[in-house]
Design an enzyme around this catalytic site. Structure first.
Site, PDB file in Angstrom:
ATOM      1  N   ARG A 169       0.744  -1.255  -0.019  1.00 48.09           N
ATOM      2  CA  ARG A 169       0.015   0.113  -0.028  1.00 48.09           C
ATOM      3  C   ARG A 169       0.721   1.198   0.111  1.00 48.09           C
ATOM      4  NH1 ARG A 169      -2.782  -3.685   2.683  1.00 48.09           N
ATOM      5  NH2 ARG A 169      -1.944  -2.881   4.751  1.00 48.09           N
ATOM      6  N   GLU A 222       5.512 -10.260  15.853  1.00 50.15           N
ATOM      7  CA  GLU A 222       5.189 -10.949  17.356  1.00 50.15           C
ATOM      8  C   GLU A 222       5.496 -12.256  17.197  1.00 50.15           C
ATOM      9  OE1 GLU A 222       0.981 -10.195  17.748  1.00 50.15           O
ATOM     10  OE2 GLU A 222       1.098 -10.929  19.834  1.00 50.15           O
TER      11      GLU A 222
HETATM   12  P1  AMP Z   1       4.312  -2.433  11.564  1.00 50.25           P
HETATM   13  O1  AMP Z   1       5.655  -3.006  10.799  1.00 50.25           O
HETATM   14  O2  AMP Z   1       3.983  -2.838  12.683  1.00 50.25           O
HETATM   15  O3  AMP Z   1       4.802  -0.844  11.788  1.00 50.25           O
HETATM   16  O4  AMP Z   1       3.304  -2.529  10.526  1.00 50.25           O
HETATM   17  C1  AMP Z   1       3.262  -1.681   9.210  1.00 50.25           C
HETATM   18  C2  AMP Z   1       2.969  -2.623   8.251  1.00 50.25           C
HETATM   19  O5  AMP Z   1       1.750  -3.472   8.473  1.00 50.25           O
HETATM   20  C3  AMP Z   1       2.185  -1.486   6.830  1.00 50.25           C
HETATM   21  O6  AMP Z   1       3.040  -1.965   5.893  1.00 50.25           O
HETATM   22  C4  AMP Z   1       0.753  -1.574   7.169  1.00 50.25           C
HETATM   23  O7  AMP Z   1       0.535  -1.582   5.912  1.00 50.25           O
HETATM   24  C5  AMP Z   1       0.514  -2.873   7.953  1.00 50.25           C
HETATM   25  N1  AMP Z   1      -0.503  -2.699   8.886  1.00 50.25           N
HETATM   26  C6  AMP Z   1      -0.259  -2.610  10.343  1.00 50.25           C
HETATM   27  N2  AMP Z   1      -1.146  -2.496  11.118  1.00 50.25           N
HETATM   28  C7  AMP Z   1      -2.273  -2.331  10.271  1.00 50.25           C
HETATM   29  C8  AMP Z   1      -3.729  -1.769  10.470  1.00 50.25           C
HETATM   30  N3  AMP Z   1      -4.080  -1.846  11.758  1.00 50.25           N
HETATM   31  N4  AMP Z   1      -4.373  -1.687   9.550  1.00 50.25           N
HETATM   32  C9  AMP Z   1      -3.840  -1.675   8.131  1.00 50.25           C
HETATM   33  N5  AMP Z   1      -2.313  -2.080   7.852  1.00 50.25           N
HETATM   34  C10 AMP Z   1      -1.800  -2.171   8.941  1.00 50.25           C
END
Ligand code: AMP
Length: 173
Positions: A61, A98
């Site tokens: 995205r 996780e």
């Molecule tokens: P993180 O590595 O935990 O910061 O997760 C970021 C990635 O996971 C991004 O590329 C987002 O597209 C996806 N992501 C994580 N949480 C969500 C959420 N609640 N809604 C949509 N996409 C998410």
């Protein structure tokens, strides 16, 4: 457009893709020509005077707004992708999830050493993905000038993991 107006175009989908996660669906935002024009212009004006050479977007995205943003600030666009998607010589970075780990990749010749880079993704959650992408930028000799996320899940504190790099989020939750 104000943050509240953008927020009206984000749908909360509970328990997607798995139980306990509230997925932020940005499809309605991208379905609005007016909102996307406004979002692109607003983010571009935030980073316009930072002499950015390259916008690096994260699969998948981060590929939606990334090229529009790159065009608006006269920068090029480079993809960070999941493993085994990019042809030729690539640089990889693994990061902890996780449960288990994940990897992101960038093409070795993606941008010249010393390029000024803006990192972009749709959502900043724990920050694991963005940190891994920023490590790829570093490995290629780029300078991370800033990062933009359409949405920041501030309660997960992903922002605190970026030491010096200024983070800009259009919507905060
Ligand atoms: P993180 O590595 O935990 O910061 O997760 C970021 C990635 O996971 C991004 O590329 C987002 O597209 C996806 N992501 C994580 N949480 C969500 C959420 N609640 N809604 C949509 N996409 C998410």
């Amino acid at each position: 457009m104000k943050e509240e107006d953008f927020k009206k175009l984000v749908r909360d989908i509970p328990d997607f893709p798995k139980k306990g996660i509230v997925f932020k669906d940005i499809a309605p935002l991208f379905a609005s020509a007016k909102a996307i024009k406004a979002l692109t212009a607003q983010v571009a004006s935030h980073f316009k005077n930072k002499s950015i050479d390259v916008v690096v977007g994260v699969e998948a995205r981060g590929f939606l707004l990334g090229p529009l943003l790159a065009d608006a600030i006269d920068a090029s666009f480079v993809m960070v992708r999941k493993p085994c998607k990019l042809p030729g010589a690539v640089v990889s970075q693994s990061y902890a999830l996780e449960y288990g780990e994940d990897t992101v990749e960038i093409q070795q010749e993606a941008f010249p050493m010393g390029s000024r880079v803006l990192l972009h993704d749709d959502v900043l959650a724990t920050g694991g993905t963005a940190i891994a992408a920023s490590q790829l930028i570093e490995k290629l000799g780029g300078t991370l000038v800033g990062a933009h996320f359409i949405i920041e899940l501030a309660f997960l504190n992903g922002r605190t993991r970026f030491m010096d790099c200024p983070i800009h989020a259009t919507m905060k939750y």
